[in-house]
Design a protein around this motif. Structure first.
Motif, PDB file in Angstrom:
ATOM      1  N   UNK A 141       0.465  -4.741  -8.722  1.00  0.00           N
ATOM      2  CA  UNK A 141      -0.459  -5.139  -7.658  1.00  0.00           C
ATOM      3  C   UNK A 141       0.248  -5.141  -6.315  1.00  0.00           C
ATOM      4  N   UNK A 142       1.505  -5.591  -6.312  1.00  0.00           N
ATOM      5  CA  UNK A 142       2.281  -5.588  -5.078  1.00  0.00           C
ATOM      6  C   UNK A 142       2.513  -4.194  -4.549  1.00  0.00           C
ATOM      7  N   UNK A 143       2.723  -3.236  -5.455  1.00  0.00           N
ATOM      8  CA  UNK A 143       2.908  -1.857  -5.022  1.00  0.00           C
ATOM      9  C   UNK A 143       1.683  -1.317  -4.310  1.00  0.00           C
ATOM     10  N   UNK A 144       0.497  -1.628  -4.837  1.00  0.00           N
ATOM     11  CA  UNK A 144      -0.745  -1.204  -4.181  1.00  0.00           C
ATOM     12  C   UNK A 144      -0.882  -1.879  -2.820  1.00  0.00           C
ATOM     13  N   UNK A 145      -0.543  -3.171  -2.750  1.00  0.00           N
ATOM     14  CA  UNK A 145      -0.631  -3.886  -1.481  1.00  0.00           C
ATOM     15  C   UNK A 145       0.278  -3.304  -0.421  1.00  0.00           C
ATOM     16  N   UNK A 146       1.513  -2.983  -0.806  1.00  0.00           N
ATOM     17  CA  UNK A 146       2.449  -2.375   0.149  1.00  0.00           C
ATOM     18  C   UNK A 146       1.940  -1.018   0.618  1.00  0.00           C
ATOM     19  N   UNK A 147       1.452  -0.211  -0.320  1.00  0.00           N
ATOM     20  CA  UNK A 147       0.953   1.121   0.045  1.00  0.00           C
ATOM     21  C   UNK A 147      -0.248   1.031   0.981  1.00  0.00           C
ATOM     22  N   UNK A 148      -1.166   0.088   0.701  1.00  0.00           N
ATOM     23  CA  UNK A 148      -2.343  -0.073   1.559  1.00  0.00           C
ATOM     24  C   UNK A 148      -1.931  -0.493   2.964  1.00  0.00           C
ATOM     25  N   UNK A 149      -0.962  -1.376   3.062  1.00  0.00           N
ATOM     26  CA  UNK A 149      -0.482  -1.806   4.374  1.00  0.00           C
ATOM     27  C   UNK A 149       0.090  -0.637   5.165  1.00  0.00           C
ATOM     28  N   UNK A 150       0.846   0.226   4.476  1.00  0.00           N
ATOM     29  CA  UNK A 150       1.423   1.395   5.149  1.00  0.00           C
ATOM     30  C   UNK A 150       0.341   2.371   5.583  1.00  0.00           C
ATOM     31  N   UNK A 151      -0.699   2.526   4.766  1.00  0.00           N
ATOM     32  CA  UNK A 151      -1.817   3.390   5.148  1.00  0.00           C
ATOM     33  C   UNK A 151      -2.524   2.825   6.372  1.00  0.00           C
ATOM     34  N   UNK A 152      -2.804   1.529   6.369  1.00  0.00           N
ATOM     35  CA  UNK A 152      -3.492   0.903   7.502  1.00  0.00           C
ATOM     36  C   UNK A 152      -2.680   1.072   8.792  1.00  0.00           C
ATOM     37  N   UNK A 153      -1.364   0.863   8.678  1.00  0.00           N
ATOM     38  CA  UNK A 153      -0.504   1.003   9.856  1.00  0.00           C
ATOM     39  C   UNK A 153      -0.461   2.449  10.341  1.00  0.00           C
ATOM     40  N   UNK A 154      -0.473   3.387   9.404  1.00  0.00           N
ATOM     41  CA  UNK A 154      -0.413   4.810   9.764  1.00  0.00           C
ATOM     42  C   UNK A 154      -1.687   5.270  10.463  1.00  0.00           C
ATOM     43  N   UNK A 155      -2.835   4.792   9.983  1.00  0.00           N
ATOM     44  CA  UNK A 155      -4.101   5.136  10.637  1.00  0.00           C
ATOM     45  C   UNK A 155      -4.116   4.612  12.065  1.00  0.00           C
ATOM     46  N   UNK A 156      -3.708   3.393  12.245  1.00  0.00           N
ATOM     47  CA  UNK A 156      -3.681   2.788  13.577  1.00  0.00           C
ATOM     48  C   UNK A 156      -2.737   3.549  14.507  1.00  0.00           C
ATOM     49  N   UNK A 157      -1.548   3.840  14.002  1.00  0.00           N
ATOM     50  CA  UNK A 157      -0.546   4.512  14.839  1.00  0.00           C
ATOM     51  C   UNK A 157      -0.986   5.933  15.182  1.00  0.00           C
ATOM     52  N   UNK A 158      -1.567   6.629  14.193  1.00  0.00           N
ATOM     53  CA  UNK A 158      -1.967   8.016  14.423  1.00  0.00           C
ATOM     54  C   UNK A 158      -3.049   8.125  15.494  1.00  0.00           C
ATOM     55  N   UNK A 159      -3.882   7.098  15.605  1.00  0.00           N
ATOM     56  CA  UNK A 159      -4.918   7.109  16.638  1.00  0.00           C
ATOM     57  C   UNK A 159      -4.357   6.775  18.016  1.00  0.00           C
ATOM     58  N   UNK A 160      -3.311   5.968  18.047  1.00  0.00           N
ATOM     59  CA  UNK A 160      -2.761   5.490  19.319  1.00  0.00           C
ATOM     60  C   UNK A 160      -1.674   6.413  19.880  1.00  0.00           C
ATOM     61  N   UNK A 161      -0.930   7.060  19.018  1.00  0.00           N
ATOM     62  CA  UNK A 161       0.193   7.899  19.441  1.00  0.00           C
ATOM     63  C   UNK A 161      -0.309   9.259  19.917  1.00  0.00           C
ATOM     64  N   UNK A 162       0.049   9.645  21.136  1.00  0.00           N
ATOM     65  CA  UNK A 162      -0.365  10.922  21.705  1.00  0.00           C
ATOM     66  C   UNK A 162       0.839  11.858  21.858  1.00  0.00           C
TER      67      UNK A 162
END
Length: 383
Positions: free
Chosen positions: A247-268
């Motif tokens: 369960x922790x592995x899924x939680x870590x992966x989801x956090x990284x996905x959420x952070x990546x989506x946010x960064x990809x939208x903000x980084x130009x």
């Protein structure tokens, strides 16, 4: 077949995610830099009853099923798997062993304070020459009158340096092999007991230690369960720990996905957000697809466990796939963030460090492949 979470599960999911955001993330960087345990998080989780999610209510837990418990562990790990391991991992491993094997008097002594966050209990099994092969354990206990005399050492024990009590898997008679193994509780102030902190690549806001036992004398009544059942009782806790880690592995992966989506939208770059680049979208799409599929494998294994059904190969698959997923997704997230991803200004780097440990705790990826193979082929490749 029902792929909908219950109202209670949704409530716990949302409540725990809110807790992770508000109570864990804001101070995580400071605790990781100082390599200190956040005892405030333990106290706050205890006040919500979340430390002993799966522990029966009569002993201070919430008495939840394993699927709901896995959802809680996943959401806490979204913020920090290290702090989740340090805060609730003791109830997952030691708490399960006590629930399954201890006398009622021992359960009343240990479990309520454990669930209240007033006591920390470690489980010590691994030794320098006994990792995947638990039958190779050398730490010994000899009964001398009304006391057990314990000698030996344990390596890489979670909570080992901060525990009030350690449940020690040991050998009472080497000639008997597994039938001579037992679990005995040792208080931290026992003469001859020592602990030495180990600094790992991850777990910077947690506690891992090597333990020593030199003529430690403990009461005969500190035996948890029966002599000859030590390995089986320990494996009961390890089984729950594997679900916790998955369960922790899924939680870590989801956090990284959420952070990546946010960064990809903000980084130009090149005058537009990197989220518009095809390879970035492919990376994020693959993260999502794999997380979604493996999350349901974890929940399926948890549901089988909740129902008391055989779940060995399903849980091994969940643990293997979820922890390797965390390593893979966190690595991709670091690359997507570029040099920023290598700093602690973004959440992905601490997940990258912690995910490596998750592939080893609770049985290595290779061991879980062999466990699945043994169950399917009825041939033991480990002997």
């Amino acid at each position: 077949m029902n792929f909908e979470l219950s109202e209670e599960q949704i409530m716990f999911r949302d409540m725990v995610r809110k807790f992770a955001k508000q109570e864990m993330l804001p101070t995580l960087k400071d605790y990781e830099r100082q390599r200190k345990v956040n005892y405030d998080v333990i106290k706050k989780l205890a006040s919500l009853g979340l430390i002993g999610a799966h522990i029966p209510q009569e002993y201070g837990g919430l008495g939840l099923d394993y699927t709901t418990s896995a959802i809680i562990w996943e959401q806490l790990s979204w913020a920090s798997w290290t702090q989740t391991l340090t805060s609730v991992g003791q109830c997952v491993l030691a708490g399960t062993i006590l629930t399954k094997a201890a006398s009622d008097e021992q359960r009343q002594k240990y479990l309520p304070p454990l669930c209240r966050g007033e006591m920390i209990i470690a489980m010590a099994a691994v030794e320098p020459d006994a990792g995947s092969d638990a039958t190779a354990i050398e730490t010994s206990a000899v009964l001398d009158g009304n006391e057990w005399v314990i000698n030996g050492g344990k390596n890489f024990i979670s909570h080992g340096g901060i525990a009030d009590v350690v449940l020690v898997l040991l050998q009472t008679d080497k000639a008997k092999g597994a039938k001579g193994m037992a679990v005995i509780a040792v208080d931290k102030d026992t003469t001859g007991f020592s602990s030495h902190e180990v600094e790992m690549v991850g777990d910077r806001a947690g506690d891992i230690a090597n333990l020593g036992f030199s003529d430690c004398r403990v009461p005969k009544g500190n035996l948890i369960g029966e002599v000859g059942r030590g390995l089986q009782n320990s494996l009961a806790g390890i089984d729950t720990a594997r679900l916790f880690i998955a369960a922790g592995g899924v939680g870590m992966a989801q956090s990284c996905l959420d952070a990546s989506i946010k960064y990809a939208k903000e980084r130009h770059q090149f005058g537009k957000p990197i989220a518009s680049f095809q390879l970035v979208q492919e990376t994020i799409a693959r993260m999502q697809a794999e997380i979604s599929a493996i999350r349901w494998q974890v929940y399926y294994a948890a549901e089988l466990k909740s129902q008391g059904k055989p779940h060995g190969k399903e849980l091994s698959a969940a643990k293997w796939l979820a922890t390797e997923l965390a390593v893979r997704v966190s690595s991709e997230a670091v690359r997507l963030h570029g040099a920023y991803g290598c700093t602690d200004d973004f959440p992905v780097e601490h997940h990258y460090r912690d995910s490596v440990l998750s592939t080893i705790l609770g049985g290595t990826t290779e061991m879980h492949k062999l466990l699945i193979g043994r169950e399917l082929l009825d041939i033991n490749a480990m002997v």
